[in-house]
Scaffold this active site. Sequence first.
Site, short mmCIF file in Angstrom:
data_model
loop_
_atom_site.label_atom_id
_atom_site.label_comp_id
_atom_site.label_asym_id
_atom_site.label_seq_id
_atom_site.Cartn_x
_atom_site.Cartn_y
_atom_site.Cartn_z
CE LYS A 67 22.57 94.85 88.79
NZ LYS A 67 23.48 93.76 88.22
CG LEU A 101 7.58 81.68 71.66
CD1 LEU A 101 6.91 82.66 70.46
CD2 LEU A 101 6.51 81.22 72.69
CG HIS A 161 11.89 75.64 80.54
ND1 HIS A 161 11.03 74.92 79.73
CD2 HIS A 161 10.87 76.72 81.12
CE1 HIS A 161 9.73 75.19 80.08
NE2 HIS A 161 9.69 76.10 80.93
CG HIS A 166 7.00 73.81 76.87
ND1 HIS A 166 7.13 73.17 77.99
CD2 HIS A 166 6.83 74.97 76.98
CE1 HIS A 166 6.45 74.16 79.04
NE2 HIS A 166 6.55 75.24 78.47
CG HIS A 219 9.48 73.42 83.18
ND1 HIS A 219 8.29 73.38 82.36
CD2 HIS A 219 9.38 74.63 83.75
CE1 HIS A 219 7.47 74.42 83.03
NE2 HIS A 219 8.44 75.12 83.61
CE LYS A 287 -2.03 79.16 82.39
NZ LYS A 287 -1.34 78.62 83.65
CG ASP A 294 4.85 83.87 74.10
OD1 ASP A 294 6.11 84.19 74.59
OD2 ASP A 294 4.35 82.97 74.55
NE ARG A 327 -17.17 94.21 91.43
CZ ARG A 327 -17.17 95.70 90.85
NH1 ARG A 327 -16.52 96.34 91.31
NH2 ARG A 327 -18.31 95.92 90.23
NE ARG A 418 11.44 76.97 56.80
CZ ARG A 418 11.36 77.34 58.19
NH1 ARG A 418 12.02 77.29 58.93
NH2 ARG A 418 9.97 77.85 58.39
#
Length: 552
Positions: A67, A101, A161, A166, A219, A287, A294, A327, A418
Site C-alpha cells: 500500500k 503535540l 500513547h 505526553h 508510554h 527523532k 513538527d 562521517r 480561554r
Amino acid sequence: MSQKEVELMQGIAEGLGYRKEVCTYIKEKKITLDNISSTHRPPLEMQHDIDQLSKYAKRRKEERLYKVFKDSVHGLITLHPLLVKIVDTPQFQRLRSIKQLGVGYRVYPGASHNRFEHSLGVCHLAKLLVTSLKKKQPELNITDEDVLCVQIAALCHDLGHGPFSHVFDGTFLKDKEKDKEKSKDKCKDNDKGPKPGPGPGPSSGSVSLVHAQDEDWKHENSSCKLFDHMYKTNGLEDIFGKYGIKDEINFIKEMINVPEACKGRDDKKSFLYEIVSNKETGIDVDKFDYFARDCHHLGIQSGFDYQRYIEFARVCKFNGKWRICTRDKEAFNLYELFSIRKSLFKRVYYHKTTCSIELMISDALKLADPVLNLSSSINNMEKYQTLTDDIYNQILFYEGKDSKMIEAKEILERIEKRQLYKFMTKIQISKDGEIDKKVKMAEEDLTQRDPKNFIVKTYKISYGMGNKNPIDQVGFYKPDNPSKAEKIEINKVSPMLPQIFQEEVLRVYYRGDDIETAKKTVDDWQEKYWVSPNVSFLVFRLWYVQVCNMLL
C-alpha cells in the site's frame, strides 16, 4: 481459470514481449502461471520464458498487497503487506485520534498532525536506514527478516500513547502517583499527631510538584502491551509466520522499549537497537521524523538533514560495541539535530501557555478518573485502546450528576473560554549543591501559602542526556578508514558550540481568580528566596562562567 483470467495472463505475457507461442500456450492450455503442472509442460524451447513469466506474475501478485501513502513530509511511503495488516487494526487506527503535540494545537493552530502519520514516517525512515546499511555493508548479514522487524518496531513504537500524548503519562499519571505518596505521608503524620504542612490540593486532590521528564512509567511500556494485544486479537500469527518472523515478537518489543540486556539479537547485530529508540546517543529515526514533521506543521525551519545522516551511516566497532557511526564531517549536522530539539522544547513543547493548558487537562483527568477509570486502564489493554483525545469532549459534554465530573467539566469550559491558569513567574535554576536545597525549600514554602491554587513545576530542557553531551557517545569514521570510529572533541567541531547541555526552569502557575493577591504572594516569595526575579539568572550566569573556566 476463468476466461477473464486467461486474457489477463495473456495480456501480461504480450506486454512483456514474450513470443506469440508462449501467449497461445497459456490461452489454449488454460493454466495459471502460478501453477504449471507436469501434465501441461510446455515445449522445451518455451520453458525459460514460461518460468520467467511465472516469477513475474507471482511478484506482481505480491506487490498488489503493498500500500502506498502520500505523506506531507516524506512524499510517497510504500508499506509491506504485513505492515498494511498492522495499520488496518483498531489498535493502530486509534492513533488517528491522538494529536502528536497534545494540547500544542491550542497554541499553534498548524500543529494538528497525529501519531498515525508520525508512525508511518518513522517506519519509512527505519526502512531507509536499515536497507542503506544492508546495501553498503553486506558483511553485517542483515536479513530480510531483520529489515521487517525493524519496520514493525518503528511502526508500533507509539501505540501506547495515551490521550493528548505526553500529557497522559508525563503529567496526569505522574501527578496521580505523587498524590498517592502525599496521601501516605499525610496518614503517617496523622498517626503521629497534628503537623503543619500543605493542605488538601485543589479540586484535583493535591499540589503538583512533579518533574516533567521523570520516567517512572513510560508510554513504551503500554506500546509493548498493546502490541501483544493487537497481535493476539487480530489473528496476526499466520501472516507473521508467512514472512518468517512469528518467533520475533520479543525482538520487536525490545526495539520499542530497549532493556538493559537484549536477547533478540547478539552483539554483532546490537546496532539494530539504535535505529528506532537509541538509548546510547538519542540519535534515531523517531527523532528524525518528529523533528521534521513538527517543524513542518509549526512553520519552523530545521537545520538538521537526516538524509545526509542516513547516507553516511555505517556500522563500526566503537566503545566495545557494534554501533551506528557516521562521517567525521557530519558532527556539526548532529549538533544541529540536538539544537533543534532544544529549540522545540523551549519554544513549543514547554511553551508557558501550552503547559498551562496541560495542567488544566491533567486536573480534569484526575477529577474524572474515579468515574472513567483512566489511570487503571494502563493494565487493561481492552480499555486502554479506547482512550484517545476524544476523552476531552466526553468530559466537556458530560450531563450527569457526579460532582467530580462536573468539576472536571468546569475546568475544560475554562479552557474553551480561554480562562487559563495564570502563569506567574519563572526562575532559571541550576541543580547544584545548596542551590538545589534552596529550590526545594522555596517550592514547599509557596505551595504551603496557598496549596489549593499554586502549582510549582520544574521543566528540564536539554540535548537529551541531562548535563552530558550526547555527541560524546557518537562514533565518527574517516573516509580513508571507514571501519574505524572514534570520538570527536567538541572544540574540534566549532568553538561556538555550547558547553552546557541542560537548563532547568521553575515555573509558578495560579489556578484561582484573585490575581492581585497572588502577585503579592509571589513577589514576597521571590524576595525571600531569590532577592529579586533576576538573581537566579545571576547565579546561573556565575555557575556558567565557572564551568566554562574549568573546561578552558
